[in-house]
Design a protein around this motif. Structure first.
Motif, PDB file in Angstrom:
ATOM      1  N   GLY A 171     -16.588 -19.469 -38.348  1.00  0.00           N
ATOM      2  CA  GLY A 171     -16.723 -18.013 -38.339  1.00  0.00           C
ATOM      3  C   GLY A 171     -17.899 -17.541 -37.501  1.00  0.00           C
ATOM      4  O   GLY A 171     -17.795 -16.546 -36.770  1.00  0.00           O
ATOM      5  N   HIS A 172     -19.019 -18.249 -37.570  1.00  0.00           N
ATOM      6  CA  HIS A 172     -20.182 -17.871 -36.762  1.00  0.00           C
ATOM      7  C   HIS A 172     -19.859 -17.965 -35.273  1.00  0.00           C
ATOM      8  O   HIS A 172     -20.312 -17.128 -34.484  1.00  0.00           O
ATOM      9  CB  HIS A 172     -21.375 -18.776 -37.090  1.00  0.00           C
ATOM     10  N   LEU A 173     -19.089 -18.981 -34.890  1.00  0.00           N
ATOM     11  CA  LEU A 173     -18.720 -19.128 -33.480  1.00  0.00           C
ATOM     12  C   LEU A 173     -17.917 -17.911 -33.006  1.00  0.00           C
ATOM     13  O   LEU A 173     -18.155 -17.383 -31.920  1.00  0.00           O
ATOM     14  CB  LEU A 173     -17.910 -20.404 -33.283  1.00  0.00           C
ATOM     15  N   SER A 174     -16.965 -17.492 -33.819  1.00  0.00           N
ATOM     16  CA  SER A 174     -16.162 -16.329 -33.485  1.00  0.00           C
ATOM     17  C   SER A 174     -17.021 -15.072 -33.393  1.00  0.00           C
ATOM     18  O   SER A 174     -16.892 -14.274 -32.455  1.00  0.00           O
ATOM     19  CB  SER A 174     -15.050 -16.139 -34.514  1.00  0.00           C
ATOM     20  N   GLN A 175     -17.922 -14.917 -34.342  1.00  0.00           N
ATOM     21  CA  GLN A 175     -18.771 -13.729 -34.366  1.00  0.00           C
ATOM     22  C   GLN A 175     -19.731 -13.682 -33.178  1.00  0.00           C
ATOM     23  O   GLN A 175     -20.160 -12.604 -32.765  1.00  0.00           O
ATOM     24  CB  GLN A 175     -19.554 -13.680 -35.680  1.00  0.00           C
ATOM     25  N   GLN A 176     -20.046 -14.875 -32.637  1.00  0.00           N
ATOM     26  CA  GLN A 176     -20.931 -14.938 -31.468  1.00  0.00           C
ATOM     27  C   GLN A 176     -20.162 -14.782 -30.157  1.00  0.00           C
ATOM     28  O   GLN A 176     -20.737 -14.890 -29.076  1.00  0.00           O
ATOM     29  CB  GLN A 176     -21.706 -16.261 -31.473  1.00  0.00           C
ATOM     30  N   GLY A 177     -18.849 -14.569 -30.253  1.00  0.00           N
ATOM     31  CA  GLY A 177     -18.073 -14.261 -29.070  1.00  0.00           C
ATOM     32  C   GLY A 177     -17.334 -15.408 -28.424  1.00  0.00           C
ATOM     33  O   GLY A 177     -16.696 -15.235 -27.379  1.00  0.00           O
ATOM     34  N   TYR A 178     -17.396 -16.590 -29.027  1.00  0.00           N
ATOM     35  CA  TYR A 178     -16.644 -17.720 -28.479  1.00  0.00           C
ATOM     36  C   TYR A 178     -15.149 -17.568 -28.777  1.00  0.00           C
ATOM     37  O   TYR A 178     -14.767 -16.992 -29.804  1.00  0.00           O
ATOM     38  CB  TYR A 178     -17.153 -19.038 -29.075  1.00  0.00           C
TER      39      TYR A 178
END
Length: 294
Positions: free
Chosen positions: A22-29
């Motif tokens: 989820g953090h990866l998605s939230q960081q735009g990846y």
């Protein structure tokens, strides 16, 4: 995040992997997820932007960096080396990063298979528990090449606050073993100390306030002492998983000729607590070794 950011695959959406991805998605990846139970992947997609794949190979084929966080050595071999595994699908030059707590031996085995397929591999177990994963502040212990870590470190920083290379492949897992052994010892000491404090009618909050500023201070004291005193264990890192990790430690210690008497004592107490129905309770349930049987 720039459009040139790599596509990232995340294999395994368990207690840790779900928020990490989820953090990866939230960081735009651009994130492609795979989970053995599709319903969990569907739930992840309801919360985060990304896509899901039907197999680890399909997820890996879409990514330049493939991250994994699954249950144990056998699970790892399946998702990496199986017919529809990561190594089958990954493109040459991709970097594989495994966050599972597993044996150093399986890390070495996966690295060899990756090298044969012209892939890079890092073993990178994490510490910090579910809260660390949710809050994006995990400690990541890495084994592998510095040049490979340099390429993926910005990705790992999405959920890691401390990322350190310990040495070649396998060293990350060896460091995680040390971490788990230290936790076992600290929890045994806390269990005994809090039991004495309660018997002496000390104010637990005041005890924690005093001790956290001295030589007895620790993450476990700060985060678990009060809940232990209040008989609260329905959260955190289950003793089922801790016993899995300790078994890895014992196997490695036997190979190296190292005695682990305290850890084995703690493991025996955890086995008894499992029999009492505490398999999914937090590791701090160790204090209940001093209670009368339920």
């Amino acid at each position: 995040m720039a459009s040139t950011s790599p596509v990232v695959a995340f294999i395994g959406l368990g207690t840790m992997g779900f928020p990490m991805a989820g953090h990866l998605s939230q960081q735009g990846y651009q994130v492609v997820v795979y989970n053995r139970t599709q319903a969990v992947a569907d739930r992840w997609l309801q919360q985060y932007a990304g896509s899901s794949a039907a197999t680890p190979a399909e997820a890996a084929a879409q990514a330049q960096v493939i991250l994994s966080c699954v249950g144990n050595d056998q699970d790892l071999k399946q998702v990496y080396l199986g017919d529809n595994g990561i190594i089958t699908g990954a493109k040459a030059g991709s970097i594989l990063v495994d966050h599972t707590t597993a044996s150093a031996g399986v890390a070495t085995e996966l690295a060899a298979a990756a090298q044969q397929a012209k892939l890079a591999f890092l073993d990178a177990p994490v510490s910090g528990g579910e809260a660390g994963a949710v809050n994006g502040c995990l400690t990541i212990m890495v084994g592998g090449e510095q040049s490979d870590l340099d390429k993926v470190e910005p990705i790992l920083q999405c959920y890691g606050k401390a990322i350190n290379l310990l040495g070649p492949v396998g060293y990350g897992q060896s460091c995680k073993m040390v971490n788990q052994l230290c936790i076992a010892g600290i929890l045994q000491g806390l269990s005994e100390g809090i039991s004495l404090a309660k018997a002496a009618n000390l104010d637990i909050d005041k005890v924690i306030e005093v001790l956290q500023h001295g030589a007895a201070g620790s993450w476990q004291l700060n985060n678990r002492a009060k809940t232990m005193a209040n008989n609260q264990f329905d959260f955190g890192f289950a003793i089922d998983w801790m016993r899995k990790d300790l078994a890895i430690c014992f196997n490695e210690a036997d190979k190296l000729g190292v005695a682990l008497p305290l850890a084995k004592q703690v493991d025996e107490q955890y086995a008894k607590l499992q029999q009492r129905g505490y398999s999914r309770a937090d590791t701090s349930v160790l204090i209940k070794q001093f209670d009368q049987q339920d």
